[in-house]
Write a protein that holds these residues in place. Structure first.
Motif, short mmCIF file in Angstrom:
data_model
loop_
_atom_site.label_atom_id
_atom_site.label_comp_id
_atom_site.label_asym_id
_atom_site.label_seq_id
_atom_site.Cartn_x
_atom_site.Cartn_y
_atom_site.Cartn_z
N ALA A 142 0.84 -1.20 0.00
CA ALA A 142 0.00 0.00 0.00
C ALA A 142 0.87 1.24 0.00
N GLY A 143 0.35 2.32 -0.56
CA GLY A 143 1.10 3.57 -0.59
C GLY A 143 0.83 4.41 0.64
N PRO A 144 1.56 5.50 0.76
CA PRO A 144 1.32 6.37 1.91
C PRO A 144 -0.03 7.04 1.77
N GLU A 145 -0.59 7.43 2.89
CA GLU A 145 -1.86 8.14 2.81
C GLU A 145 -1.60 9.60 2.48
N GLU A 146 -2.59 10.23 2.02
CA GLU A 146 -2.54 11.67 1.79
C GLU A 146 -2.20 12.36 3.11
N PRO A 147 -1.60 13.52 3.01
CA PRO A 147 -1.31 14.25 4.25
C PRO A 147 -2.61 14.60 4.97
N SER A 148 -2.51 14.73 6.26
CA SER A 148 -3.69 15.14 7.03
C SER A 148 -4.19 16.48 6.53
N PRO A 149 -5.48 16.66 6.56
CA PRO A 149 -6.00 17.94 6.10
C PRO A 149 -5.43 19.09 6.92
N ALA A 150 -5.23 20.20 6.25
CA ALA A 150 -4.73 21.38 6.95
C ALA A 150 -5.74 21.81 8.00
N PRO A 151 -5.26 22.38 9.07
CA PRO A 151 -6.21 22.88 10.07
C PRO A 151 -7.09 23.96 9.45
N ALA A 152 -8.30 24.06 9.94
CA ALA A 152 -9.24 25.03 9.39
C ALA A 152 -8.66 26.43 9.53
N PRO A 153 -8.90 27.29 8.54
CA PRO A 153 -8.41 28.66 8.66
C PRO A 153 -9.09 29.34 9.83
N PRO A 154 -8.42 30.31 10.43
CA PRO A 154 -9.03 30.98 11.58
C PRO A 154 -10.35 31.63 11.16
N GLN A 155 -11.34 31.52 12.02
CA GLN A 155 -12.64 32.12 11.74
C GLN A 155 -12.53 33.63 11.93
N PRO A 156 -13.33 34.39 11.16
CA PRO A 156 -13.36 35.82 11.45
C PRO A 156 -13.89 36.04 12.86
N ALA A 157 -13.44 37.11 13.47
CA ALA A 157 -13.86 37.38 14.84
C ALA A 157 -15.38 37.44 14.92
N ALA A 158 -15.94 36.83 15.95
CA ALA A 158 -17.39 36.86 16.11
C ALA A 158 -17.81 38.28 16.45
N PRO A 159 -19.01 38.68 15.98
CA PRO A 159 -19.46 40.02 16.33
C PRO A 159 -19.70 40.11 17.83
N ARG A 160 -19.57 41.29 18.36
CA ARG A 160 -19.82 41.46 19.79
C ARG A 160 -21.28 41.20 20.11
N ALA B 231 -6.83 3.11 1.99
CA ALA B 231 -7.12 4.07 0.92
C ALA B 231 -8.12 5.11 1.37
N PRO B 232 -7.70 5.98 2.31
CA PRO B 232 -8.64 7.00 2.80
C PRO B 232 -9.10 7.96 1.70
N ASP B 233 -8.39 7.95 0.58
CA ASP B 233 -8.76 8.84 -0.52
C ASP B 233 -9.89 8.29 -1.37
N ALA B 234 -10.18 6.98 -1.23
CA ALA B 234 -11.15 6.35 -2.13
C ALA B 234 -12.31 5.71 -1.38
N VAL B 235 -12.19 5.63 -0.06
CA VAL B 235 -13.18 4.89 0.72
C VAL B 235 -14.01 5.84 1.57
N ALA B 236 -15.33 5.66 1.52
CA ALA B 236 -16.22 6.27 2.51
C ALA B 236 -16.55 5.16 3.50
N TYR B 237 -16.08 5.33 4.71
CA TYR B 237 -16.19 4.28 5.72
C TYR B 237 -17.41 4.57 6.60
N ALA B 238 -18.30 3.60 6.75
CA ALA B 238 -19.54 3.82 7.52
C ALA B 238 -19.66 2.81 8.65
N GLY B 239 -20.03 3.30 9.81
CA GLY B 239 -20.29 2.42 10.95
C GLY B 239 -21.40 3.02 11.79
N SER B 240 -21.83 2.27 12.80
CA SER B 240 -22.89 2.76 13.69
C SER B 240 -22.86 1.99 14.99
N VAL B 241 -23.69 2.43 15.94
CA VAL B 241 -23.82 1.70 17.19
C VAL B 241 -24.99 0.72 17.16
#
Lengths: 474, 474
Positions: free
Chosen positions: A89-107, B299-309
């Motif tokens: 098996a090949g390596p997995e894709e890199p982990s998704p980047a962390p979500a961009p910072p949210q705009p500041a919530a309104p007061r 293959a996390p790029d090709a699989v939608a993995y589903a489970g439940s309780v």
């Protein structure tokens, strides 16, 4: 079949914890899987023989064989008789980047559609949950049908017939996760039956019917809200198969559909064989008189009546209901079953208990004066700071509309307010036919009186930067 | 504008409770509404003037006016200036007939897919609910996004990576109501993207993918399960855009998809840009060795993995998850939001707590020997009473398949068993290509050892009436 790279064993990065609870073969397996996923062990690379790796690690050969076998079974490794075990098996894709910072919530957020989550009756709800978990028969935790549990369907029929003037028989009550799902189920069933066109109020909410119509390839026709509600003549001309109405409290403008229009809508639906989807979304909060009864009570054969606890208890509960006309009930139950196999049983039973013990009524009685007082503060502050704004739809619900004086544009006000830390929505985004009268939607139910006052002051400051000359109040 | 029928006042059937809590105008209103609905007050009939009715009832005129006004606003009554108030709505349809009596339940039900609801860990679940209701921040009870709450997504990613060999990042975990919803969301998204064909195992479950395919106009292609699983060559030929697999425990036959087939399926999906929907439905119960890791890990790029309780805690909880490949994640979250606005928040938080505190692991550890013992009893009784039956898929799960000896037909056995008070399903209804090898699906997880023994004895008695000569065991 390349020779084993002697550095490979080192690359495996296997560190064994001999004192730990995890068996050695699982530790080896986990380390190898991680190496493959990280790309340290590249696809096609040969692994050391089980004998050699066992010697390196100081474990019995059987331990390594067990780890290899597991990874072979899972497809990470492959072995051909007589050759080395290789990485398959090949390596997995890199982990998704962390979500961009949210705009500041309104007061201060005048966003619409919130209950005050701080007022959710946690203790009473927990009591209902405890009773359910203590007393419910085991079979209630099994698979469900598409309608929901009889305990809740009966309790809801009683409540709605009493409090909302519906004509609901438990056999026609179906438990949903809220209005959004009710709309999704109804549009799906009607689309399958050949419906082509949905009529909606204009303005109206833009996040349920409109995307659902796109999903099912249905046309959306807007019915202008004039005065207190839609004009039935426009409905007659619409050629629609379904009309979605908020007759007891039009969203967002706040009118009550007049009696004559109610009967005309019912007549139209019966004549045409069309369906009225009645969205009875926040009518529990009517401050100056008893709520208007649901249209469903007038015409249970033509109305699919939808409600939820999102505006009374909390949106996060995801609990709602439909009261269905006979010709739709089974089809909608089938659609619900196919969509999600029914709503969670414990939640259903807890809400049934909550209703039966009068906790729901008690909660509404407690909240009505709270919200009314917030509304009063909002109206008073608007009159003081923004006298040119004209409040509308104030008799009920959890928000008011403030029409803008001539010369002010919604978009400018919304943008200026955001710069002053205030979130507020305009009416225009909810219109199908634009432009229309300019106004703001001010949700107040989740804000304390102080925050409301602060918010209106900030909004007034924002408006003053626009240089328009608000018309003085009459 | 007919004159008031003098008997009408009497027909109104208004009985006032002057000592009660309900205001008099509400009592009048309720009685009139009921009369209209029941058809006692026919459409078009005139009501007495408010003055006259007030006199009859001995109340002030204002009380009657208030009741009339409410019913006018709701559309039940209509008034024209200078004329009498008339009934504007017709009677409602009669209440639906009570449901017909259900056929008597079988004495012993080998139906598949049940956990033992009596073993649901009610006390531990209630502890988690109590902690959530005591500790969760208020904003957790607000509207949700389509993915679910971060607490649960993180706890699930940790659990699945540890226990199921997945490669799950919390940002790709989406909370569902179970496999049924996972399948509904995935098929809906793929259909919108132009998918035409779904490949499924043959035999396989018939209540999710097949009706969903019909709903979206997709073609279903069966891939014969031979030996331990599907043949990847059949998948290559299928021209499918989505393949639905139970690779760790084929349903219903119980095989584990071999490593070579796993990598071939992944290769196929990557080459074709197709999606693998992995249904990991009951693999927590593997009795004789560690469970096989999920294909998703490969293959996390090709699989939608589903489970439940549903197979571990209780189906009535309606809690499940998807681990999604990047190109599907946001679209599925949008579809979930449109379908139901997210799964209930309190349930999500309770399950996160339950996972984090190790309660889920504890429950599985407790149940594994229970179910294994029930399986052992079933196998022993089958060997004793029905030696010609050939058990299969016994290493894991909550059911076994028993292949029938030559000369016995499923339908006959199922019918004879029903006459002996035993419910059991055949394999054939789940096949796309018929006929196939004849067999029974015997769910055992919800039955006590005594009931299992009793059920097999009754099944044997049923079979003996068929006059076939079961082949003796080898």
């Amino acid at each position: 079949m390349s020779a084993v790279n002697s550095s490979l064993v080192h690359d495996l990065l296997i560190e064994l914890d001999r004192a730990g609870a995890v068996p050695l073969h699982r530790q080896i397996e986990t380390a190898l899987r991680a190496g493959i996923r990280a790309g340290r062990l590249r696809q096609g690379a040969s692994l050391p023989s089980s004998r050699r790796l066992a010697t390196e690690l100081g474990v019995s050969r059987g331990v390594v064989v067990e780890a290899y076998d597991q990874l072979i079974a899972e497809g990470y490794l492959a072995s051909t008789p007589g050759s080395y075990t290789r990485v398959a098996a090949g390596p997995e894709e890199p982990s998704p980047a962390p979500a961009p910072p949210q705009p500041a919530a309104p007061r201060i957020d005048f966003g619409y559609g919130r209950t005050d989550p701080a007022r959710f009756p946690r203790a009473a709800w927990l009591r209902s949950l405890r009773r359910v978990l203590t007393e419910a028969p085991h079979d209630r935790l099994n698979y469900l049908d598409g309608y929901g549990l009889p305990e809740l369907r009966t309790a809801l029929a009683d409540y709605l017939n009493r409090a909302r003037g519906t004509s609901a028989h438990p056999s026609r009550v179906l438990i949903t996760s809220g209005f959004g799902q009710a709309a999704a189920l109804i549009t799906s069933v009607l689309a399958q039956r050949g419906a082509r066109r949905i009529a909606v109020e204009d303005p109206s909410a833009d996040d349920d019917i409109r995307p659902l119509a796109r999903l099912h390839g249905l046309e959306v026709v807007g019915l202008p809200v004039t005065g207190e509600g839609i004009d039935p003549a426009a409905l007659e001309r619409s050629d629609a198969d379904l009309v979605v109405l908020t007759p007891s409290h039009q969203w967002p403008l706040g009118g009550v559909l007049p009696a004559r229009a109610r009967t005309a809508v019912v007549r139209w639906a019966r004549k045409r064989g069309a369906v009225i989807l009645e969205d009875d979304y926040d009518v529990e909060y009517r401050y100056d008189r008893a709520p208007i009864g649901a249209i469903q009570g007038l015409a249970p054969d033509a109305v699919a009546y939808a409600g939820s606890v999102s505006k009374t208890l909390a949106p996060g509960l995801r609990l709602g209901w439909l009261v269905l006309p006979p010709h739709l009930a089974d089809a909608v139950a089938d659609a619900k079953l196919l969509a999600d196999r029914g709503s969670p049983a414990i939640d259903q039973l807890a809400f049934a208990d909550f209703l039966l013990r009068g906790e729901f009524d008690r909660h509404l009685r407690r909240m009505r004066p709270v919200y009314r007082h917030r509304r009063d503060v909002l109206l008073a502050r608007l009159a003081e700071h923004l006298p040119g704004f004209e409040p509308a739809g104030i008799a009920a619900g959890l928000h008011v509309v403030a029409w803008l004086p001539d010369g002010l544009r919604e978009q400018e006000v919304v943008a200026a307010a955001a710069e002053h830390g205030v979130h507020v929505a305009g009416v225009e985004p909810y219109r199908l036919a634009r432009p229309g009268r300019q106004g703001l939607i001010l949700g107040y139910s989740h804000l304390s009186e102080n925050r409301i006052a602060e918010g209106v002051a900030a909004l007034a400051a924002a408006v003053s930067t626009l240089g328009a000359r608000p018309r003085p109040a009459a």
